[in-house]
Design an enzyme around this catalytic site. Structure first.
Site, PDB file in Angstrom:
ATOM      1  N   LYS A  65     138.755 -43.341  15.294  1.00  0.00           N
ATOM      2  CA  LYS A  65     138.143 -44.433  14.525  1.00  0.00           C
ATOM      3  C   LYS A  65     137.233 -43.924  13.400  1.00  0.00           C
ATOM      4  O   LYS A  65     137.171 -44.507  12.326  1.00  0.00           O
ATOM      5  CB  LYS A  65     137.352 -45.361  15.452  1.00  0.00           C
ATOM      6  CG  LYS A  65     138.237 -46.158  16.413  1.00  0.00           C
ATOM      7  CD  LYS A  65     137.395 -47.107  17.246  1.00  0.00           C
ATOM      8  CE  LYS A  65     138.244 -47.752  18.333  1.00  0.00           C
ATOM      9  NZ  LYS A  65     137.496 -48.745  19.110  1.00  0.00           N
TER      10      LYS A  65
ATOM     11  N   ASP B  79     135.964 -54.678  16.487  1.00  0.00           N
ATOM     12  CA  ASP B  79     135.448 -54.545  17.860  1.00  0.00           C
ATOM     13  C   ASP B  79     134.238 -55.452  18.093  1.00  0.00           C
ATOM     14  O   ASP B  79     134.118 -56.093  19.136  1.00  0.00           O
ATOM     15  CB  ASP B  79     135.054 -53.090  18.151  1.00  0.00           C
ATOM     16  CG  ASP B  79     136.269 -52.196  18.331  1.00  0.00           C
ATOM     17  OD1 ASP B  79     137.301 -52.695  18.808  1.00  0.00           O
ATOM     18  OD2 ASP B  79     136.175 -50.996  18.001  1.00  0.00           O
TER      19      ASP B  79
ATOM     20  N   THR C 189     121.231 -38.761  25.293  1.00  0.00           N
ATOM     21  CA  THR C 189     120.726 -38.027  24.131  1.00  0.00           C
ATOM     22  C   THR C 189     119.959 -39.015  23.253  1.00  0.00           C
ATOM     23  O   THR C 189     120.555 -39.808  22.517  1.00  0.00           O
ATOM     24  CB  THR C 189     121.908 -37.413  23.335  1.00  0.00           C
ATOM     25  OG1 THR C 189     122.764 -36.736  24.254  1.00  0.00           O
ATOM     26  CG2 THR C 189     121.432 -36.462  22.259  1.00  0.00           C
TER      27      THR C 189
HETATM   28  P1  ATR Z   1     132.711 -43.272  22.568  1.00  0.00           P
HETATM   29  O1  ATR Z   1     133.212 -43.093  21.175  1.00  0.00           O
HETATM   30  O2  ATR Z   1     133.721 -43.745  23.571  1.00  0.00           O
HETATM   31  O3  ATR Z   1     131.433 -44.052  22.657  1.00  0.00           O
HETATM   32  P2  ATR Z   1     131.270 -40.830  22.721  1.00  0.00           P
HETATM   33  O4  ATR Z   1     130.888 -40.920  21.307  1.00  0.00           O
HETATM   34  O5  ATR Z   1     131.663 -39.491  23.286  1.00  0.00           O
HETATM   35  O6  ATR Z   1     132.464 -41.773  23.073  1.00  0.00           O
HETATM   36  O7  ATR Z   1     130.078 -41.451  23.599  1.00  0.00           O
HETATM   37  C1  ATR Z   1     130.089 -41.438  24.976  1.00  0.00           C
HETATM   38  C2  ATR Z   1     128.780 -42.048  25.481  1.00  0.00           C
HETATM   39  O8  ATR Z   1     128.724 -41.870  26.901  1.00  0.00           O
HETATM   40  C3  ATR Z   1     127.543 -41.364  24.909  1.00  0.00           C
HETATM   41  O9  ATR Z   1     126.512 -42.292  24.810  1.00  0.00           O
HETATM   42  C4  ATR Z   1     127.254 -40.324  26.004  1.00  0.00           C
HETATM   43  O10 ATR Z   1     125.912 -39.885  26.045  1.00  0.00           O
HETATM   44  P3  ATR Z   1     125.420 -38.667  25.091  1.00  0.00           P
HETATM   45  O11 ATR Z   1     125.295 -39.253  23.707  1.00  0.00           O
HETATM   46  O12 ATR Z   1     124.154 -38.234  25.644  1.00  0.00           O
HETATM   47  O13 ATR Z   1     126.525 -37.633  25.167  1.00  0.00           O
HETATM   48  C5  ATR Z   1     127.558 -41.128  27.236  1.00  0.00           C
HETATM   49  N1  ATR Z   1     127.814 -40.285  28.401  1.00  0.00           N
HETATM   50  C6  ATR Z   1     128.954 -39.615  28.675  1.00  0.00           C
HETATM   51  N2  ATR Z   1     128.829 -38.955  29.853  1.00  0.00           N
HETATM   52  C7  ATR Z   1     127.582 -39.219  30.325  1.00  0.00           C
HETATM   53  C8  ATR Z   1     126.852 -38.846  31.498  1.00  0.00           C
HETATM   54  N3  ATR Z   1     127.397 -38.057  32.417  1.00  0.00           N
HETATM   55  N4  ATR Z   1     125.594 -39.304  31.638  1.00  0.00           N
HETATM   56  C9  ATR Z   1     125.044 -40.106  30.695  1.00  0.00           C
HETATM   57  N5  ATR Z   1     125.676 -40.515  29.572  1.00  0.00           N
HETATM   58  C10 ATR Z   1     126.929 -40.071  29.384  1.00  0.00           C
END
Ligand code: ATR
Length: 276
Positions: A65, A101, A151
């Site tokens: 995207k 979306d 994060t």
């Molecule tokens: P998408 O485009 O599907 O949103 P992404 O940009 O990789 O995918 O984002 C995934 C989200 O899930 C993020 O907010 C990520 O947190 P971080 O920004 O800290 O990476 C969150 N996420 C994924 N695994 C996680 C975990 N084990 N604990 C907490 N947050 C998680």
């Protein structure tokens, strides 16, 4: 016949072809809709070839995207703001990028009689999924929006796009009172490193007690990890994002064909597995 497709990776399980074929049947529009699996570095070549061969429009899903937003000749302001395009249309031979979306989520919440206006929203996650829906939620005039993310800097960057209504917070130690919690993390779906439940759970179950909880992810049976967690925690109402998927597709169909298909019967047949 006019050709459309969804491009992504992985794409095998995408419901978009079923949804758009159902819309076409219902509205009497004649079109073909395929899946285009693209290698990680293959989006631009495939999209280029699709339009060069007469394709009329694309849906774009993970992980392309962001790249689609940079690739299109012009991104609509709403799509440019969130840096993500999920729908590409042709206008005068030029590619135009949209993001449906956010409107898909808002319409699904409306259809399920879940208000946004005046309510306290908690968004969990700050990746592409949350970025894509944030503006549409803010436009619906909630009392407040908290974006909580592992994060913190990513949540802060999203909050900066808006005024005082939207604030960022770290996931750890999160507390407060909310009316609607929306999950946009990939935890338990594409990311198996985390878990909503258990002692090391992502957020405290107390946050969900008596609260409406919505997952941007979906499963046909609605039982996503977040939905199961929210139910166990005592949420007042729980929904996965299958309705949002259908509504964002309907908005894309309307952009391409100028006709708004109906969505709720299709959603019911997708749930029961009887959609053609
Ligand atoms: P998408 O485009 O599907 O949103 P992404 O940009 O990789 O995918 O984002 C995934 C989200 O899930 C993020 O907010 C990520 O947190 P971080 O920004 O800290 O990476 C969150 N996420 C994924 N695994 C996680 C975990 N084990 N604990 C907490 N947050 C998680």
């Amino acid at each position: 016949m006019d050709r459309y497709a969804v491009i992504g990776n992985p794409i095998e399980h995408s419901l978009s072809p079923d949804i758009h074929r159902a819309f076409a049947a219902e509205t009497g529009e004649r079109l073909r809709y395929d899946k285009l699996p693209a290698p990680a570095d293959g989006f631009a070549d495939l999209a280029e070839a699709f339009f060069a061969q007469g394709g009329c429009g694309l849906n774009v899903t993970l992980p392309f995207k962001g790249e689609a937003c940079r690739w299109v000749a012009q991104a609509q302001p709403a799509a440019a703001r969130c840096g993500a395009v999920n729908t590409i249309a042709l206008e005068g031979g030029r590619t135009l990028g949209f993001n449906t979306d956010g409107i898909g989520l808002v319409r699904d919440l409306e259809a399920q009689a879940v208000p946004i206006t005046g309510r306290r929203l908690l968004l969990i996650g700050a990746g592409g999924a949350v970025s894509g829906i944030l503006d549409a939620l803010v436009e619906a005039d909630p009392a407040s929006v908290r974006i909580a993310n592992r994060t913190l800097a990513k949540a802060e960057a999203l909050a900066e796009r808006h005024g005082a209504t939207v604030a960022a917070a770290p996931l750890e130690g999160l507390d407060g009172r909310f009316d609607l919690i929306i999950n946009g993390t990939s935890v338990g779906v594409s990311d198996s490193s985390g878990d909503f439940g258990g002692a090391g759970g992502l957020i405290a179950p107390a946050l969900a007690v008596g609260v409406q909880c919505y997952d941007l992810f979906y499963r046909r049976d609605g039982q996503t990890p977040f939905c199961c967690w929210a139910k166990r925690a005592g949420a007042a109402w729980v929904s996965d994002g299958l309705g949002m998927l259908v509504e964002q597709a309907a908005a894309a169909f309307a952009i391409w064909r100028g006709r708004a298909p109906s969505t709720r019967d299709l959603l019911r047949s997708l749930r029961s597995g009887t959609a053609q």
